[in-house]
Design an enzyme around this catalytic site. Structure first.
Site, PDB file in Angstrom:
ATOM      1  CG  ASP A 231      -2.184   0.845   0.945  1.00 37.78           C
ATOM      2  OD1 ASP A 231      -2.150   1.694   0.030  1.00 37.78           O
ATOM      3  OD2 ASP A 231      -3.194   0.681   1.664  1.00 37.78           O
TER       4      ASP A 231
HETATM    5  C1  NOJ Z   1      -4.063   3.842   0.285  1.00 37.70           C
HETATM    6  C2  NOJ Z   1      -5.247   2.959   0.482  1.00 37.70           C
HETATM    7  O1  NOJ Z   1      -5.128   2.251   1.695  1.00 37.70           O
HETATM    8  C3  NOJ Z   1      -5.478   1.954  -0.637  1.00 37.70           C
HETATM    9  O2  NOJ Z   1      -6.715   1.354  -0.440  1.00 37.70           O
HETATM   10  C4  NOJ Z   1      -5.381   2.622  -1.968  1.00 37.70           C
HETATM   11  O3  NOJ Z   1      -5.639   1.700  -2.989  1.00 37.70           O
HETATM   12  C5  NOJ Z   1      -4.008   3.234  -2.110  1.00 37.70           C
HETATM   13  N1  NOJ Z   1      -3.801   4.219  -1.068  1.00 37.70           N
HETATM   14  C6  NOJ Z   1      -3.794   3.896  -3.458  1.00 37.70           C
HETATM   15  O4  NOJ Z   1      -4.508   5.059  -3.537  1.00 37.70           O
END
Ligand code: NOJ
Length: 756
Positions: A294
């Site tokens: 993430d």
């Molecule tokens: C953080 C989030 O936790 C995740 O769900 C998301 O896909 C990513 N950022 C990318 O934006």
């Protein structure tokens, strides 16, 4: 610079360069692993170490939505240098096109970029937030919404979507419950599968297919105290029994990629959790796709206390991570770690291969512009998706209360619409709508105005809390609370029914939106109290992304409809329901607590050794509130009524290879056609470990006309009775079980049976 060149030509030039041996990369259906391997072997033999590390680098476009402390810069230059494998959340197709031109024409090997986006509940056409969609209990419908999102997203040049989010969660304080399917692993697994199949279709190389990314692996929904990004500490039995099944279902459905979560699990961050990634996901489940972190998760391992970026990057690679999102730890430090022996070339090669395989499966080596050259959807297709959005929004809404048949509204009644969420398109769409088309959205006010003359007043600020307003980007109204309420009371006084549209703005749920108090904001409660005091029947329409506490509202409002952030068709769906053109059928997939202090409260809790006993003090209970939720899992009313006779079993004892059949007959005893969701739960009465009070095992949606009766049967096999025992073996234990069938998890009929 804007590229408008001949993309086909660029693709061919690129392929000719890449494939001196006359090989051609073929789209999947024709994806023969042997050919794929030869292609990638040949490509990798030409790649430098830097170019390999570049493929592991997943960057956010300069200036795109920043959801963490760090951001990337100078991305175009890095693309030209072959130092970027994928990019996400680019705002427009034009920019994607330009970047792909850079990658294909100006980087040394011309390897195409994979474009990702947070497409979570629709792309241009917006469907209800996932928690809302799950309340339809309709995996086929949810699959269609994912398919529609894939069609629209791929036409925008997107190859890869960061969805489905399948984190089981039992804590409505956590804002991200909006993005998942609620508290139950069985229903969550069906929905996970439906979404993966919807996005990917039967062939990811087709121009209208996108690769899905199941997230957040794992257990993110169990963050301590519902606070986002927080720690998870959980027994292995619970991990396997309650939290992992939806991720596994996505893997079984062929999901192409996985995103790890921010949280640590029993002391090890998910992003470097070798046990989870390598043992469970890859070895036990056989996952062969690629794994991304993430946003800045490798960098955040430093704050978790695991060391500097170099050592955290090495740990993450070693655990099995293939792509590093935003941290740029892989691209900048793995070379040093290779020299020091902290990582091996084999590990780097494997990660690089997995990323290239994904691009191959998506058809990007056949045509890097495959999805970029697709034309926009036509009006017929837009209409089809908008019809689907209407169907989804109607089926996601849950009727929580309907006293004295306040609903449906009667023709000719004068309606006052009040509330800060009544006319907000952005909040109707909800969280994560990077490309949601606001022009397609109908608000509740607009939907009701199509039906009758309605008067409207905003009535309250979204919130009085200045600090929260700053965090969620809400600018306070110029009018005072008193002025706003006075306007609302004026329109309420001259109406027959008041429709109060209250709840949360889009920014009040989703990521980084935990709440310690999950009741309505004080500003909105004040308005609601005043409206109720007028003596007019108040219909509360809730636009929220999470369960909220509603004890007072349940006592005092005539009707309550939970419509969530229901997407493009919010207003039309709510109007259809309020006027009875659609009979509500949604069922909650998360329990609604009476008070936040009960959290976590979920239907499959254990009994404890001192089960609740009314009036007895030394039992597992609260002094100040009941144990039960206000609205239980599976709950939702209809405008008609259904009855069910006692459960019939074809036998009361069965053995391993047998099937037990449970039958009930269901009658629509009311005056309107409607749909009921018949739910089957099982409880293991005696086992070697403590077991939940009940677990959902099957359900069926049944549509009945007034007076109609249908008999429905459920088949129970030994698989429905299996659980992870203390040796983590998944097996059933002989003995007595209780089978329950009902219209929600609380109101059930029961019968016992025995497994020999
Ligand atoms: C953080 C989030 O936790 C995740 O769900 C998301 O896909 C990513 N950022 C990318 O934006």
């Amino acid at each position: 610079m804007k590229f408008t060149g001949n993309h086909r030509l660029s693709a061919l030039v690129f392929l000719a360069f890449l494939l001196p041996t006359g090989l051609s990369a073929k789209g999947s259906n024709v994806d023969k692993p042997g050919e794929r391997k030869i292609f990638i072997d040949s490509l990798m033999s030409k790649m430098t170490l830097d170019e390999k590390l570049g493929q592991l680098n997943l960057l956010a476009w300069d200036g795109s939505l920043q959801t963490g402390a760090a951001a990337n810069s100078g991305v175009s230059e890095k693309v030209k240098d072959g130092l970027v494998g994928g990019l996400f959340n680019i705002e427009s197709k034009d920019v994607r096109m330009q970047v792909q031109q850079l990658a294909v024409e100006q980087s040394r090997l011309g390897i195409p970029i994979i474009f990702a986006q947070d497409v979570i509940h629709g792309h241009r056409t917006v469907f209800p937030i996932p928690l809302g969609l799950s309340c339809s209990w309709d995996p086929e419908l949810i699959k269609q919404t994912a398919r529609a999102a894939a069609v629209e997203a791929s036409r925008d040049g997107i190859d890869w979507v960061f969805s489905p989010m399948v984190d089981v969660s039992r804590d409505p304080r956590w804002g991200r419950v909006a993005e998942g399917a609620g508290e139950d692993p069985y229903l969550g697994s069906l929905i996970a599968k439906a979404m993966v199949v919807g996005y990917q279709g039967d062939d990811m190389a087709k121009p209208d297919a996108v690769m899905a990314c199941v997230k957040h692996f794992a257990l993110y929904g169990a963050a301590e105290s519902g606070r986002d990004y927080n720690t998870v500490d959980m027994s292995e039995i619970k991990i396997f029994q309650d939290y992992l099944p939806p991720y596994q279902a996505a893997v079984d459905a062929g999901v192409g990629s996985v995103m790890t979560s921010f949280n640590d699990i029993n002391g090890v961050p998910a992003t470097s959790n070798k046990w989870l990634i390598d043992d469970v996901l890859r070895k036990d489940w056989g996952f062969s796709g690629f794994i991304a972190t993430d946003y800045t998760a490798i960098r955040e391992m430093g704050a978790h206390g695991l060391g500097d970026l170099e050592s955290c990057s090495a740990l993450a690679l070693d655990a099995g991570i293939d792509m590093d999102m935003v941290s740029e730890g892989f691209v900048n430090t793995l070379k040093t770690s290779l020299a020091s022996g902290a990582v091996t070339m084999a590990e780097i090669n494997l990660a690089c291969r997995r990323v290239l395989e994904a691009k191959y499966k998506l058809g990007l080596f056949v045509d890097p512009f495959l999805r970029l050259k697709e034309a926009d959807g036509n009006s017929l297709q837009n209409k089809r998706f908008m019809d689907l959005a209407l169907d989804a929004a109607r089926k996601s809404a849950v009727l929580l209360k309907n006293e004295n048949q306040t609903l449906p509204l009667k023709e000719g009644q004068k309606i006052a619409v009040v509330g800060p969420l009544a006319d907000s398109k952005k909040d109707a769409m909800g969280t994560w709508v990077l490309n949601g088309d606001e022009t397609r959205v109908t608000t509740v006010l607009e939907g009701l105005r199509k039906r009758s003359v309605v008067s409207y007043a905003k009535g309250a600020k979204l919130t009085d809390d200045g600090a929260m307003a700053n965090l969620i980007g809400y600018s306070m109204d110029e009018q005072s609370n008193d002025e706003l309420i006075a306007e609302a009371l004026e329109v309420a006084q001259s109406a027959d029914v008041v429709v109060a549209v209250l709840g949360e703005s889009a920014a009040m749920n989703g990521e980084a939106a935990s709440m310690a108090d999950i009741s309505l904001q004080a500003s909105q409660k004040r308005l609601l109290h005043k409206l109720v005091e007028t003596g007019k029947p108040v219909v509360l329409v809730l636009v929220t992304g999470r369960p909220v506490t509603l004890e007072w509202e349940n006592e005092n409002c005539a009707a309550i409809l939970q419509c969530w952030s229901a997407g493009s068709q919010t207003g039309n769906a709510v109007a259809d329901i309020l006027y009875g053109d659609y009979n509500p059928s949604g069922k909650l997939t998360m329990s609604f607590p009476r008070k936040v202090g009960q959290v976590p409260v979920y239907y499959s809790m254990k009994t404890t050794g001192r089960p609740f006993w009314d009036g007895v003090k030394y039992t597992s209970r609260y002094l100040d509130v009941a144990n039960s939720p206000l609205y239980p899992f599976g709950y939702g009313l209809s405008y008609t009524s259904f009855t069910m006779n006692d459960i019939q079993l074809n036998k009361t004892t069965f053995s391993e290879n047998d099937t037990l059949t449970a039958t009930v007959s269901l009658t629509n005893t009311g005056g309107m056609a409607g749909e009921e969701t018949v739910q089957l739960y099982v409880r293991d009465l005696v086992a070697t470990i403590t077991r939940p009070q009940k677990e959902l095992k099957h359900f069926q949606k049944v549509y009945l006309k007034p007076g109609e009766t249908k008999t429905i049967g459920f088949k129970i096999t030994i698989d429905d009775l299996k659980f992870y025992n203390s040796a983590l073996k998944y097996q059933a234990e002989p003995g007595e079980f209780r089978l329950e069938i009902g219209f929600n998890s609380r109101d059930i009929k029961a019968i016992n049976f025995t497994l020999e």
